[in-house]
Design an enzyme around this catalytic site. Sequence first.
Site, PDB file in Angstrom:
ATOM      1  N   GLY A  14     -46.645 -17.475  12.668  1.00  0.00           N
ATOM      2  CA  GLY A  14     -47.781 -16.742  12.105  1.00  0.00           C
ATOM      3  C   GLY A  14     -47.507 -16.319  10.672  1.00  0.00           C
ATOM      4  N   VAL A  26     -37.025 -17.258  -3.433  1.00  0.00           N
ATOM      5  CA  VAL A  26     -36.099 -18.329  -3.041  1.00  0.00           C
ATOM      6  C   VAL A  26     -36.061 -19.412  -4.127  1.00  0.00           C
ATOM      7  CG1 VAL A  26     -35.781 -20.247  -1.397  1.00  0.00           C
ATOM      8  CG2 VAL A  26     -36.308 -17.946  -0.537  1.00  0.00           C
ATOM      9  N   ARG A  28     -36.941 -19.364  -7.351  1.00  0.00           N
ATOM     10  CA  ARG A  28     -36.392 -18.987  -8.671  1.00  0.00           C
ATOM     11  C   ARG A  28     -34.902 -18.656  -8.597  1.00  0.00           C
ATOM     12  NH1 ARG A  28     -41.652 -16.180 -11.598  1.00  0.00           N
ATOM     13  NH2 ARG A  28     -42.854 -18.117 -11.612  1.00  0.00           N
ATOM     14  N   ARG A  75     -47.645 -23.661  14.219  1.00  0.00           N
ATOM     15  CA  ARG A  75     -46.813 -23.508  15.414  1.00  0.00           C
ATOM     16  C   ARG A  75     -46.693 -24.923  15.962  1.00  0.00           C
ATOM     17  NH1 ARG A  75     -46.620 -17.930  16.072  1.00  0.00           N
ATOM     18  NH2 ARG A  75     -48.511 -16.813  15.555  1.00  0.00           N
ATOM     19  N   SER A  76     -45.514 -25.538  15.754  1.00  0.00           N
ATOM     20  CA  SER A  76     -45.378 -26.974  16.042  1.00  0.00           C
ATOM     21  C   SER A  76     -44.946 -27.253  17.476  1.00  0.00           C
ATOM     22  CB  SER A  76     -44.359 -27.571  15.071  1.00  0.00           C
ATOM     23  OG  SER A  76     -43.940 -28.824  15.519  1.00  0.00           O
ATOM     24  N   GLY A 105     -40.813 -15.650  12.071  1.00  0.00           N
ATOM     25  CA  GLY A 105     -40.488 -14.693  13.129  1.00  0.00           C
ATOM     26  C   GLY A 105     -39.558 -15.288  14.174  1.00  0.00           C
ATOM     27  N   ASP A 106     -39.531 -14.698  15.357  1.00  0.00           N
ATOM     28  CA  ASP A 106     -38.497 -15.108  16.320  1.00  0.00           C
ATOM     29  C   ASP A 106     -38.678 -16.532  16.833  1.00  0.00           C
ATOM     30  OD1 ASP A 106     -40.596 -14.456  18.064  1.00  0.00           O
ATOM     31  OD2 ASP A 106     -39.184 -13.904  19.659  1.00  0.00           O
ATOM     32  N   THR A 129     -42.795 -11.353   9.778  1.00  0.00           N
ATOM     33  CA  THR A 129     -43.824 -11.284  10.821  1.00  0.00           C
ATOM     34  C   THR A 129     -44.438  -9.906  10.775  1.00  0.00           C
ATOM     35  OG1 THR A 129     -44.187 -11.041  13.209  1.00  0.00           O
ATOM     36  CG2 THR A 129     -41.920 -10.831  12.486  1.00  0.00           C
ATOM     37  N   ASP A 131     -45.377  -8.289  13.139  1.00  0.00           N
ATOM     38  CA  ASP A 131     -45.023  -7.548  14.360  1.00  0.00           C
ATOM     39  C   ASP A 131     -43.800  -6.642  14.207  1.00  0.00           C
ATOM     40  OD1 ASP A 131     -47.123  -8.729  15.606  1.00  0.00           O
ATOM     41  OD2 ASP A 131     -45.952 -10.220  16.680  1.00  0.00           O
ATOM     42  N   ASP A 133     -40.833  -7.135  15.040  1.00  0.00           N
ATOM     43  CA  ASP A 133     -40.078  -7.099  16.302  1.00  0.00           C
ATOM     44  C   ASP A 133     -38.795  -7.934  16.261  1.00  0.00           C
ATOM     45  OD1 ASP A 133     -41.404  -9.490  16.077  1.00  0.00           O
ATOM     46  OD2 ASP A 133     -42.052  -9.595  18.163  1.00  0.00           O
ATOM     47  N   ARG A 175     -47.944  -8.952  20.494  1.00  0.00           N
ATOM     48  CA  ARG A 175     -47.978  -9.588  21.815  1.00  0.00           C
ATOM     49  C   ARG A 175     -46.889  -9.030  22.728  1.00  0.00           C
ATOM     50  NH1 ARG A 175     -49.461 -15.593  20.791  1.00  0.00           N
ATOM     51  NH2 ARG A 175     -47.690 -15.377  19.414  1.00  0.00           N
ATOM     52  N   GLY A 189     -53.904   9.286  13.824  1.00  0.00           N
ATOM     53  CA  GLY A 189     -54.231  10.436  14.673  1.00  0.00           C
ATOM     54  C   GLY A 189     -54.766  10.052  16.045  1.00  0.00           C
ATOM     55  N   ALA A 190     -54.287   8.925  16.588  1.00  0.00           N
ATOM     56  CA  ALA A 190     -54.788   8.479  17.894  1.00  0.00           C
ATOM     57  C   ALA A 190     -54.418   9.471  18.988  1.00  0.00           C
ATOM     58  CB  ALA A 190     -54.213   7.109  18.225  1.00  0.00           C
ATOM     59  N   GLN A 257     -55.398  -8.207  10.269  1.00  0.00           N
ATOM     60  CA  GLN A 257     -54.074  -7.591  10.028  1.00  0.00           C
ATOM     61  C   GLN A 257     -53.085  -8.564   9.391  1.00  0.00           C
ATOM     62  OE1 GLN A 257     -53.190  -5.070  13.910  1.00  0.00           O
ATOM     63  NE2 GLN A 257     -54.646  -6.705  14.293  1.00  0.00           N
TER      64      GLN A 257
HETATM   65  O1  F6P Z   1     -46.573 -13.163  15.527  1.00  0.00           O
HETATM   66  C1  F6P Z   1     -47.548 -12.417  14.896  1.00  0.00           C
HETATM   67  C2  F6P Z   1     -48.835 -12.412  15.641  1.00  0.00           C
HETATM   68  O2  F6P Z   1     -49.677 -11.808  14.741  1.00  0.00           O
HETATM   69  C3  F6P Z   1     -48.898 -11.700  16.996  1.00  0.00           C
HETATM   70  O3  F6P Z   1     -48.960 -10.329  16.972  1.00  0.00           O
HETATM   71  C4  F6P Z   1     -50.135 -12.322  17.584  1.00  0.00           C
HETATM   72  O4  F6P Z   1     -50.148 -12.237  18.969  1.00  0.00           O
HETATM   73  C5  F6P Z   1     -50.002 -13.724  17.144  1.00  0.00           C
HETATM   74  O5  F6P Z   1     -49.322 -13.701  15.923  1.00  0.00           O
HETATM   75  C6  F6P Z   1     -51.302 -14.485  17.045  1.00  0.00           C
HETATM   76  O6  F6P Z   1     -51.069 -15.646  16.349  1.00  0.00           O
HETATM   77  P1  F6P Z   1     -51.947 -16.942  16.264  1.00  0.00           P
HETATM   78  O7  F6P Z   1     -53.359 -16.525  16.397  1.00  0.00           O
HETATM   79  O8  F6P Z   1     -51.617 -17.509  14.948  1.00  0.00           O
HETATM   80  O9  F6P Z   1     -51.489 -17.806  17.368  1.00  0.00           O
END
Ligand code: F6P
Length: 325
Positions: A14, A26, A28, A75-76, A105-106, A129, A131, A133, A175, A189-190, A257
């Site tokens: 993502g 990277v 430069r 996402r391959s 990301g991961d 990412t 996230d 995470d 996710r 303020g949730a 987002q």
């Molecule tokens: O990894 C980031 C992220 O934004 C997640 O929070 C979300 O679930 C996912 O990507 C959605 O990605 P896509 O719509 O590109 O598959």
Amino acid sequence: MKTVNKIAVITSGGDAPGMNACIRSVVRTAINEGLTIFGISGGYKGLVEGELIPLSRRSVSNIIQKGGTFLKTSRSESFYHKSGRRRAADTLKEWDIDGTIVIGGDGSFHGAHAISVEFGVKVIGIPATIDNDIYGTDITIGYDTAIGTALDLIDKIRDTAASHDRLFIVEVMGRQSGFIALEVGICGGAEEILVPETKVTMEDLGKMVKTWSRAGKTSSLVVVAEGDELGNAHSIAQAMKEKYNIDSHVCVLGHTQRGGSPTATDRLLASRLGYYAVIALKDGKSDIMVGWQNNSITYIPLLETWEKKKPLDAELMKIYRILST
Ligand code: F6P
């Protein structure tokens, strides 16, 4: 140790605001170090298919402020299979690439680690990412921008919620993790924040909503991470109506987002990590991620970045409950 002369950079998974700033750093830094640098277009899919483009200092002009990634990402599916990864490693060999920097990301790190172990490809990961995470770095590229965007939208929802005395359930991304939900929830303020890391039942939520109105609140906000075990915003709203006859409105912030111009924090992090990733590759490091912890650079084995779990701030979980009542 083989001298590093030619390197490649790829964005994968993502997209996240700040990826462009990181590519710029990277490219430069690599040129400053006397290296030849290629961009891989379209994520791992582009690597499998040999989509490499030479990059110069001018190729990365005027992108530091832009969201997304000018190299494109994907996402391959083929990268999940060893045959696909073999083709990717062959591509790098054909182009005589000595090392690759993976910004992602991961999922992207799993792929990078796999081609490193299976085919001896030299890889350095940079955490990017929204996230946040990834273990081994306090913050990932894109997170700061994403929480700013989500908070801006939540503030707008609050205005209308207050005007109409409504309960809103706002779904944010995440996710498998609740970093975005927790921080925008506390800042917005949730009244309640639902994250995959903690368990709240429908009964708990139903009871809480009733206490809010008893406490004199006329409008309220529940922030839920998309991957929460209770469900997504729509299913939670439906269950609250069916079980407790509680009306609510739903707003899913979704991919808004992921876009937008990166904040100063993200540009700074991207610039730093891009620089250190190139230096790490030049120094012969591989199969590691460059991260940022306690205001200094860290080098973490890629495997650890997903095998160890980055915890949510437990103090913050405690504080928001006190502040939200
Ligand atoms: O990894 C980031 C992220 O934004 C997640 O929070 C979300 O679930 C996912 O990507 C959605 O990605 P896509 O719509 O590109 O598959």
